[in-house]
Design a protein around this motif. Sequence first.
Motif, PDB file in Angstrom:
ATOM      1  N   HIS A 101       0.859  -1.180   0.000  1.00 33.53           N
ATOM      2  CA  HIS A 101       0.000   0.000   0.000  1.00 33.53           C
ATOM      3  C   HIS A 101       0.898   1.235   0.000  1.00 33.53           C
ATOM      4  O   HIS A 101       1.575   1.530   0.986  1.00 33.53           O
ATOM      5  CB  HIS A 101      -0.923   0.019   1.220  1.00 33.53           C
ATOM      6  CG  HIS A 101      -1.827   1.226   1.257  1.00 33.53           C
ATOM      7  ND1 HIS A 101      -2.905   1.356   0.404  1.00 33.53           N
ATOM      8  CD2 HIS A 101      -1.790   2.350   2.005  1.00 33.53           C
ATOM      9  CE1 HIS A 101      -3.508   2.515   0.652  1.00 33.53           C
ATOM     10  NE2 HIS A 101      -2.845   3.140   1.608  1.00 33.53           N
ATOM     11  N   TYR A 102       0.920   1.920  -1.122  1.00 34.44           N
ATOM     12  CA  TYR A 102       1.828   3.050  -1.327  1.00 34.44           C
ATOM     13  C   TYR A 102       1.547   4.160  -0.334  1.00 34.44           C
ATOM     14  O   TYR A 102       0.396   4.503  -0.076  1.00 34.44           O
ATOM     15  CB  TYR A 102       1.653   3.564  -2.751  1.00 34.44           C
ATOM     16  CG  TYR A 102       2.716   4.507  -3.222  1.00 34.44           C
ATOM     17  CD1 TYR A 102       3.959   4.034  -3.621  1.00 34.44           C
ATOM     18  CD2 TYR A 102       2.471   5.876  -3.304  1.00 34.44           C
ATOM     19  CE1 TYR A 102       4.937   4.902  -4.088  1.00 34.44           C
ATOM     20  CE2 TYR A 102       3.437   6.748  -3.767  1.00 34.44           C
ATOM     21  CZ  TYR A 102       4.665   6.256  -4.161  1.00 34.44           C
ATOM     22  OH  TYR A 102       5.633   7.118  -4.622  1.00 34.44           O
ATOM     23  N   SER A 103       2.621   4.748   0.226  1.00 35.80           N
ATOM     24  CA  SER A 103       2.439   5.768   1.250  1.00 35.80           C
ATOM     25  C   SER A 103       3.498   6.852   1.172  1.00 35.80           C
ATOM     26  O   SER A 103       4.677   6.619   1.448  1.00 35.80           O
ATOM     27  CB  SER A 103       2.466   5.130   2.653  1.00 35.80           C
ATOM     28  OG  SER A 103       2.363   6.124   3.650  1.00 35.80           O
ATOM     29  N   ASN A 104       3.064   8.058   0.765  1.00 35.46           N
ATOM     30  CA  ASN A 104       3.934   9.231   0.843  1.00 35.46           C
ATOM     31  C   ASN A 104       4.206   9.600   2.300  1.00 35.46           C
ATOM     32  O   ASN A 104       5.292  10.077   2.631  1.00 35.46           O
ATOM     33  CB  ASN A 104       3.294  10.414   0.123  1.00 35.46           C
ATOM     34  CG  ASN A 104       3.372  10.281  -1.383  1.00 35.46           C
ATOM     35  OD1 ASN A 104       4.403   9.917  -1.946  1.00 35.46           O
ATOM     36  ND2 ASN A 104       2.261  10.546  -2.057  1.00 35.46           N
ATOM     37  N   LEU A 105       3.222   9.371   3.154  1.00 32.33           N
ATOM     38  CA  LEU A 105       3.405   9.625   4.583  1.00 32.33           C
ATOM     39  C   LEU A 105       4.592   8.833   5.110  1.00 32.33           C
ATOM     40  O   LEU A 105       5.416   9.347   5.880  1.00 32.33           O
ATOM     41  CB  LEU A 105       2.134   9.256   5.341  1.00 32.33           C
ATOM     42  CG  LEU A 105       2.210   9.252   6.874  1.00 32.33           C
ATOM     43  CD1 LEU A 105       2.572  10.633   7.404  1.00 32.33           C
ATOM     44  CD2 LEU A 105       0.901   8.759   7.476  1.00 32.33           C
ATOM     45  N   ALA A 106       4.716   7.584   4.688  1.00 30.77           N
ATOM     46  CA  ALA A 106       5.795   6.727   5.174  1.00 30.77           C
ATOM     47  C   ALA A 106       7.154   7.341   4.896  1.00 30.77           C
ATOM     48  O   ALA A 106       8.028   7.391   5.765  1.00 30.77           O
ATOM     49  CB  ALA A 106       5.702   5.346   4.521  1.00 30.77           C
ATOM     50  N   PHE A 107       7.368   7.827   3.671  1.00 33.75           N
ATOM     51  CA  PHE A 107       8.675   8.363   3.319  1.00 33.75           C
ATOM     52  C   PHE A 107       8.906   9.750   3.908  1.00 33.75           C
ATOM     53  O   PHE A 107      10.054  10.141   4.146  1.00 33.75           O
ATOM     54  CB  PHE A 107       8.866   8.339   1.802  1.00 33.75           C
ATOM     55  CG  PHE A 107       9.406   7.017   1.336  1.00 33.75           C
ATOM     56  CD1 PHE A 107      10.751   6.857   1.061  1.00 33.75           C
ATOM     57  CD2 PHE A 107       8.573   5.919   1.216  1.00 33.75           C
ATOM     58  CE1 PHE A 107      11.262   5.636   0.666  1.00 33.75           C
ATOM     59  CE2 PHE A 107       9.060   4.689   0.826  1.00 33.75           C
ATOM     60  CZ  PHE A 107      10.421   4.548   0.547  1.00 33.75           C
ATOM     61  N   SER A 108       7.848  10.484   4.161  1.00 31.42           N
ATOM     62  CA  SER A 108       8.009  11.746   4.876  1.00 31.42           C
ATOM     63  C   SER A 108       8.531  11.495   6.287  1.00 31.42           C
ATOM     64  O   SER A 108       9.417  12.208   6.782  1.00 31.42           O
ATOM     65  CB  SER A 108       6.676  12.501   4.920  1.00 31.42           C
ATOM     66  OG  SER A 108       6.218  12.807   3.618  1.00 31.42           O
TER      67      SER A 108
END
Length: 446
Positions: free
Chosen positions: A152-159
């Motif tokens: 599940h792709y997550s921009n939050l994760a990499f932030s």
Amino acid sequence: MSFSDETGRALTIRALTAQTDGRVPGLAAGVARAGAREWSTGVGTIDLASPGDAPDADTQYAVASNSKTFTAVAVMALRDEGRLDLDDTVETHLSDSSHARVTIRQLLSHTSGMQREPVGDVFDTMVMPSREELLTGWPGAERVGRPHDRWHYSNLAFSVLGEIISRLDGCSWEDSIRRRILDPLEMTRTGTLPSGRRAKGYYVPPFADVPLEEPVFEARAMDPAGGLRSTLTDMARWGGFIAAPVDEILSPDTLEEMCQPQVMSDPIGWTSAWGLGLQLVRHEGRTRVGHTGGWPGSITGVFTERSSATTGLIFMNNSAPVAPGAAAIELATIAIEREPVVPEPWQPGTTVPEDLVPLLGHWYSEGTHFVLSVREGKLEARVAGQPKEQPPSIPEPDGTDRYRTVSGRESGELLRVQRDESGAVSHFNWATYRFTREPLAFGARL
């Protein structure tokens, strides 16, 4: 050496197809080998106010989520330095903003189950969170899926990964990336702020052909997920690094670890998986490593076949063009097929270690035929007849009559040499399985 005119023509036609099918005001495309551009072209214009001003290899685009690959390399470098562990939870490093049992490995591989974007409907308001707002919102973010259940792709994760990098390095994420990666690779046109010659971003409506200008805004705390801007030349260097990393930035073994599939992102076709911060795509029997990027007015794709060090790149200043990953991979495929990398000639060895001599030749286990041989003084093990592109197993000495498999089949497992009463090698056990000179049934020796 540059590609032939025929190859250049085929690549240009593919770039033009992407530009016309995607209705892209200004498209830049390129193919690189070992980090050096072999071919590039620009189609259209970087600014509709200046018709005919085509993009070139030094035109800056927002490369967006390609930023994640830089974040991932920095995280892995910190791991190698002993400053974090991939199975650390986020609160180990961000104690002031916890979310129970979310690990760094999960964030890197998009298997945390955390929601896609930071709290606050950021792509509705078009206002990205500050670092403080990211951290205050993190505890309230939803875990929309079970960890390791699916991709599940997550921009939050990499932030959040970017904030961990910042805390450990004692500087901003961008300063860390610049010191660790951009400066050593001389990527002078890569950063979070627009600079120099750059493509203006547009959106082309589906039922009209008049582009609309997209807004320019900062990613702020989302920089580690999608804030970088770069050029064909700089990202070609990055592709060269992905193919052959330098120890100054990251160990080659660690980059190889990043390329090991953690989760299948395409569970139907099995053509796309995710490693640790890197997308892995299978296309026509070859694996490509890289990422795509999407930001208002800029869509990009950068993918590398590591074995040939061939990188395909495509940058497009339309919010909704053709699929960037497929286009970049097809550009690289054209180059690989028309301009194959010249193989290194075989070189004779100089010595065969005496202790390896009794192990060489034909062996059998579970009815399968194996061949052990020496290359450049090292033991290699192969299944007889395996495809030549499949790497052999490499067992290295790990004590008397003991070898530890360091790569290939049974990596990590022990190979233990067994001797008879005279001291001659009678058989060996590899990953506990018995290997003999003659094919035997499991119970034949009992």
